[in-house]
Design an enzyme around this catalytic site. Structure first.
Site, short mmCIF file in Angstrom:
data_model
loop_
_atom_site.label_atom_id
_atom_site.label_comp_id
_atom_site.label_asym_id
_atom_site.label_seq_id
_atom_site.Cartn_x
_atom_site.Cartn_y
_atom_site.Cartn_z
N SER A 9 0.83 -1.20 0.00
CA SER A 9 0.00 0.00 0.00
C SER A 9 0.87 1.25 0.00
CB SER A 9 -0.88 0.02 1.25
OG SER A 9 -1.39 1.32 1.43
N HIS A 34 -1.61 -1.37 -3.96
CA HIS A 34 -2.83 -1.06 -3.22
C HIS A 34 -2.90 0.44 -3.01
CE1 HIS A 34 -6.06 -2.16 -0.35
NE2 HIS A 34 -5.60 -1.18 0.40
N ASP A 36 -4.96 3.45 -1.33
CA ASP A 36 -5.95 3.78 -0.30
C ASP A 36 -6.49 5.19 -0.50
OD1 ASP A 36 -6.01 1.46 1.48
OD2 ASP A 36 -3.89 1.90 1.82
N MET A 38 -8.94 8.03 0.68
CA MET A 38 -9.65 8.43 1.91
C MET A 38 -10.20 9.84 1.76
SD MET A 38 -7.07 7.04 4.84
CE MET A 38 -6.30 5.42 4.74
N HIS A 67 -8.74 0.95 -3.11
CA HIS A 67 -9.54 0.73 -1.90
C HIS A 67 -10.17 2.06 -1.51
CE1 HIS A 67 -9.38 -0.40 2.69
NE2 HIS A 67 -10.62 -0.29 2.23
N MET A 69 -12.11 4.31 0.64
CA MET A 69 -12.66 4.55 1.98
C MET A 69 -13.33 5.91 1.94
SD MET A 69 -9.43 2.98 4.03
CE MET A 69 -8.42 3.10 2.57
N MET A 138 -10.99 -5.80 6.48
CA MET A 138 -10.14 -4.86 7.22
C MET A 138 -9.75 -5.52 8.54
SD MET A 138 -9.58 -2.03 5.52
CE MET A 138 -8.52 -1.50 6.87
N ASP A 176 -6.24 -6.52 5.16
CA ASP A 176 -5.66 -5.17 5.08
C ASP A 176 -5.55 -4.56 6.48
OD1 ASP A 176 -4.86 -2.68 4.34
OD2 ASP A 176 -6.67 -2.15 3.23
#
Ligand code: DX5
Ligand code: ZN
Length: 217
Positions: A9, A34, A36, A38, A67, A69, A138, A176
C-alpha cells in the site's frame, strides 16, 4: 492453493515520491499496488483521488487495487475506472445500494470488490458474494497505516473461505491492516489470497526478501 498475491500500500510511501514507490513495488516482485483513497468523512484521514492513479498508470503494469474509503462511492467509481484501477473496492458501510454498485463496477469492465470494517460481520455480505470478485477484510479500523492487527478479524477470513467453498463462489479474499510476517502466516492459514502491506513493506530494507518471505507463509 494459489500463490499468495502481495499488494503493498502506497499509504506508507513518501507522498512526494509516488512513482519511486511504484518502482520499488515492481522491483520487489509484488504483483499489485494497493491505493488507499480516503475522504476525511468515511475515515478520519485524507489521501488522494483518481488523478494519482491516472498519472501512475503508465509507469507500471502492476494490478491497481483501489480501496475506496469514501462516502458515496458510486459518485466516484467511474473516475477510478477511467484512471486505470483494475480492482475497485468500496465499503459496505459507506453504501446503501451495494448490490447495484458491485454490478456497476463489473459493467465498467473492472473487478468488483467490497470491504468490511472490523465491526461488520461476514453475514452482512451474504447477498453480495455472488457479485463480488474481491472481499477485503479490514484487520484494523481504517484510516491509518502502521496499526496493530485485530486478531478476531482473521476468523472472518476463515468464515469467508468456508462460505466460498460451500457456495462454489470464486471471489478473492484480502486482508488489510497490520500485516507482517507473523500475522500473514495466520491469515494464510485461514485461507487468504491477497495480503495488503503498508508499513511493513515500506519499512523493510530488503523489499524483495520481504515479499519472498510473505509469499512463503
Ligand atoms: C488502512 C489502509 C491500509 C493501510 C495498511 O486504512 O486501508 O491499506 O495502508 O497499512 P499497514 O499495513 O501499515 O497496516
Ligand atoms: Zn487499504
Amino acid at each position: 492453493m494459489v500463490d499468495l498475491i502481495i499488494a503493498p500500500s502506497v499509504l506508507s510511501a513518501d507522498f512526494s515520491r509516488f512513482s519511486a514507490a511504484v518502482a520499488e513495488i515492481d522491483a520487489s516482485g509484488a504483483e499489485w499496488v494497493h491505493l488507499d483513497v480516503m475522504d476525511g468523512q468515511f475515515v478520519p484521514n485524507i489521501t488522494f483521488g483518481p488523478k494519482l492513479l491516472a498519472d501512475l498508470r503508465p509507469r507500471t503494469r502492476a494490478v491497481f487495487d483501489a480501496h475506496l474509503m469514501i462516502n458515496n462511492p458510486e459518485a466516484f467509481i467511474p473516475q477510478f475506472a477511467k484512471a486505470g484501477a483494475d480492482y475497485i473496492t468500496f465499503h459496505l458501510e459507506a453504501a446503501v445500494h451495494s448490490h447495484r454498485i458491485l454490478a456497476s463496477i463489473r459493467e465498467l469492465g473492472k473487478k468488483a470488490g467490497i470491504s468490511i470494517v472490523p465491526s461488520t460481520p461476514v453475514s452482512a455480505l451474504a447477498e453480495l458474494l455472488p457479485l463480488t470478485d474481491l472481499v477485503l477484510v479490514m484487520t484494523v479500523n481504517p484510516g491509518f497505516g502502521g496499526q496493530k492487527l485485530i486478531p478476531s478479524c482473521i476468523d472472518k477470513v476463515r468464515s469467508l473461505t468456508q462460505i466460498r467453498s460451500e457456495r462454489k463462489l470464486e471471489f478473492l479474499i484480502s486482508v488489510d491492516g497490520g500485516i507482517n510476517e507473523e500475522t500473514a502466516a495466520a491469515a494464510r492459514l485461514a485461507g487468504v489470497d491477497v495480503l495488503v502491506t503498508g508499513a511493513t513493506f515500506f519499512n523493510a530494507s530488503d523489499k524483495a526478501e520481504l515479499v519472498k518471505s510473505l509469499k512463503g507463509c
